[in-house]
Design a protein around this motif. Structure first.
Motif, PDB file in Angstrom:
ATOM      1  N   LEU A 166       0.860  -1.169   0.000  1.00  0.00           N
ATOM      2  CA  LEU A 166       0.000   0.000   0.000  1.00  0.00           C
ATOM      3  C   LEU A 166       0.899   1.223   0.000  1.00  0.00           C
ATOM      4  CD1 LEU A 166      -3.040   0.865   0.281  1.00  0.00           C
ATOM      5  CD2 LEU A 166      -2.506   1.255   2.692  1.00  0.00           C
ATOM      6  N   TYR A 167       0.751   2.046  -1.033  1.00  0.00           N
ATOM      7  CA  TYR A 167       1.550   3.259  -1.177  1.00  0.00           C
ATOM      8  C   TYR A 167       0.709   4.468  -0.807  1.00  0.00           C
ATOM      9  CZ  TYR A 167       4.667   0.376  -4.041  1.00  0.00           C
ATOM     10  OH  TYR A 167       5.512  -0.596  -4.502  1.00  0.00           O
TER      11      TYR A 167
ATOM     12  N   GLN B 223       9.358   2.698 -10.721  1.00  0.00           N
ATOM     13  CA  GLN B 223       8.028   2.530 -10.131  1.00  0.00           C
ATOM     14  C   GLN B 223       7.012   3.412 -10.851  1.00  0.00           C
ATOM     15  OE1 GLN B 223       9.444   3.573  -6.155  1.00  0.00           O
ATOM     16  NE2 GLN B 223       8.553   1.678  -5.367  1.00  0.00           N
ATOM     17  N   VAL B 224       7.337   4.684 -10.983  1.00  0.00           N
ATOM     18  CA  VAL B 224       6.415   5.637 -11.610  1.00  0.00           C
ATOM     19  C   VAL B 224       6.097   5.221 -13.045  1.00  0.00           C
ATOM     20  CG1 VAL B 224       6.143   8.030 -12.392  1.00  0.00           C
ATOM     21  CG2 VAL B 224       7.071   7.561 -10.118  1.00  0.00           C
ATOM     22  N   ASP B 225       7.101   4.825 -13.802  1.00  0.00           N
ATOM     23  CA  ASP B 225       6.876   4.390 -15.186  1.00  0.00           C
ATOM     24  C   ASP B 225       5.949   3.167 -15.234  1.00  0.00           C
ATOM     25  OD1 ASP B 225       8.483   6.440 -16.108  1.00  0.00           O
ATOM     26  OD2 ASP B 225      10.241   5.164 -16.446  1.00  0.00           O
ATOM     27  N   GLY B 226       6.139   2.241 -14.320  1.00  0.00           N
ATOM     28  CA  GLY B 226       5.280   1.049 -14.257  1.00  0.00           C
ATOM     29  C   GLY B 226       3.838   1.402 -13.913  1.00  0.00           C
ATOM     30  N   TRP B 227       3.676   2.301 -12.937  1.00  0.00           N
ATOM     31  CA  TRP B 227       2.325   2.725 -12.553  1.00  0.00           C
ATOM     32  C   TRP B 227       1.638   3.456 -13.701  1.00  0.00           C
ATOM     33  CZ3 TRP B 227       4.493   5.190  -7.484  1.00  0.00           C
ATOM     34  CH2 TRP B 227       4.839   4.165  -6.586  1.00  0.00           C
ATOM     35  N   LEU B 228       2.379   4.321 -14.381  1.00  0.00           N
ATOM     36  CA  LEU B 228       1.811   5.056 -15.507  1.00  0.00           C
ATOM     37  C   LEU B 228       1.431   4.113 -16.645  1.00  0.00           C
ATOM     38  CD1 LEU B 228       4.142   8.175 -15.513  1.00  0.00           C
ATOM     39  CD2 LEU B 228       1.661   8.185 -15.107  1.00  0.00           C
ATOM     40  N   ALA B 229       2.260   3.114 -16.908  1.00  0.00           N
ATOM     41  CA  ALA B 229       1.968   2.147 -17.968  1.00  0.00           C
ATOM     42  C   ALA B 229       0.711   1.340 -17.637  1.00  0.00           C
ATOM     43  CB  ALA B 229       3.157   1.216 -18.180  1.00  0.00           C
TER      44      ALA B 229
ATOM     45  N   GLY C 268      -0.538  -7.394  -5.979  1.00  0.00           N
ATOM     46  CA  GLY C 268       0.180  -8.540  -6.515  1.00  0.00           C
ATOM     47  C   GLY C 268      -0.498  -9.062  -7.776  1.00  0.00           C
ATOM     48  N   LYS C 269      -1.767  -8.700  -7.946  1.00  0.00           N
ATOM     49  CA  LYS C 269      -2.543  -9.100  -9.124  1.00  0.00           C
ATOM     50  C   LYS C 269      -2.806  -7.909 -10.027  1.00  0.00           C
ATOM     51  CE  LYS C 269      -4.976 -12.435  -6.271  1.00  0.00           C
ATOM     52  NZ  LYS C 269      -6.222 -12.693  -5.563  1.00  0.00           N
ATOM     53  N   GLY C 270      -2.574  -6.727  -9.496  1.00  0.00           N
ATOM     54  CA  GLY C 270      -2.824  -5.512 -10.249  1.00  0.00           C
ATOM     55  C   GLY C 270      -2.768  -4.302  -9.343  1.00  0.00           C
ATOM     56  N   LEU C 271      -2.960  -3.130  -9.945  1.00  0.00           N
ATOM     57  CA  LEU C 271      -2.901  -1.868  -9.217  1.00  0.00           C
ATOM     58  C   LEU C 271      -4.282  -1.241  -9.150  1.00  0.00           C
ATOM     59  CD1 LEU C 271       0.204  -0.311 -10.995  1.00  0.00           C
ATOM     60  CD2 LEU C 271       0.167  -1.339  -8.728  1.00  0.00           C
ATOM     61  N   SER C 272      -4.543  -0.548  -8.044  1.00  0.00           N
ATOM     62  CA  SER C 272      -5.768   0.242  -7.933  1.00  0.00           C
ATOM     63  C   SER C 272      -5.465   1.495  -7.136  1.00  0.00           C
ATOM     64  CB  SER C 272      -6.895  -0.564  -7.284  1.00  0.00           C
ATOM     65  OG  SER C 272      -6.569  -0.907  -5.957  1.00  0.00           O
ATOM     66  N   VAL C 273      -6.244   2.534  -7.378  1.00  0.00           N
ATOM     67  CA  VAL C 273      -6.058   3.794  -6.650  1.00  0.00           C
ATOM     68  C   VAL C 273      -7.358   4.166  -5.946  1.00  0.00           C
ATOM     69  CG1 VAL C 273      -4.213   4.715  -8.114  1.00  0.00           C
ATOM     70  CG2 VAL C 273      -6.585   5.190  -8.686  1.00  0.00           C
TER      71      VAL C 273
END
Length: 114
Positions: A4-5, A41-47, A97-102
């Motif tokens: 959790l970020y 990290q930022v590039d991965g989140w943006l992608a 671990g399965k994906g990102l959410s905000v």
């Protein structure tokens, strides 16, 4: 592992942490301010999410950006701005671990973890 970020004094992050604790979800908390972030990290989140999802346009940080910067925002510009000002990232950012959410919604977390 679930990560959790966010920033520790953010109300949405506090709600998410409380929910994860109450549901015995093993997670690691990563504070943007004290732990930092890097370009990878930022590039991965943006992608994965796109800048429109990752950037919090309702934040004070967004409102403090120049109008020129806000109007020119794209993925490349977002990457550099987010590295300089990580509080511009919509919080909390959850890597399940399965994906990102905000953001935090009880129902979304319920669906992810049960």
């Amino acid at each position: 592992m679930v990560t959790l970020y966010g920033i520790k004094n953010c109300d949405s992050v506090k709600k998410a942490r409380k929910w994860l604790d109450a549901h015995d979800v093993d997670y690691r908390f990563h504070d943007f301010r004290s732990d930092g972030i890097n370009a990878q990290q930022v590039d991965g989140w943006l992608a994965a999410l796109g800048w429109e999802t990752l950037v919090n346009k309702r934040s004070t940080t967004w409102k403090q950006l120049s109008e020129t910067t806000r109007n020119a925002m794209d993925t490349k510009l977002a990457a550099s701005v987010l590295l300089e000002q990580p509080t511009l990232i919509k919080r909390p950012l959850l890597d399940s671990g399965k994906g990102l959410s905000v953001g935090f919604k009880d129902s979304d977390y319920q669906q992810l973890f049960t």
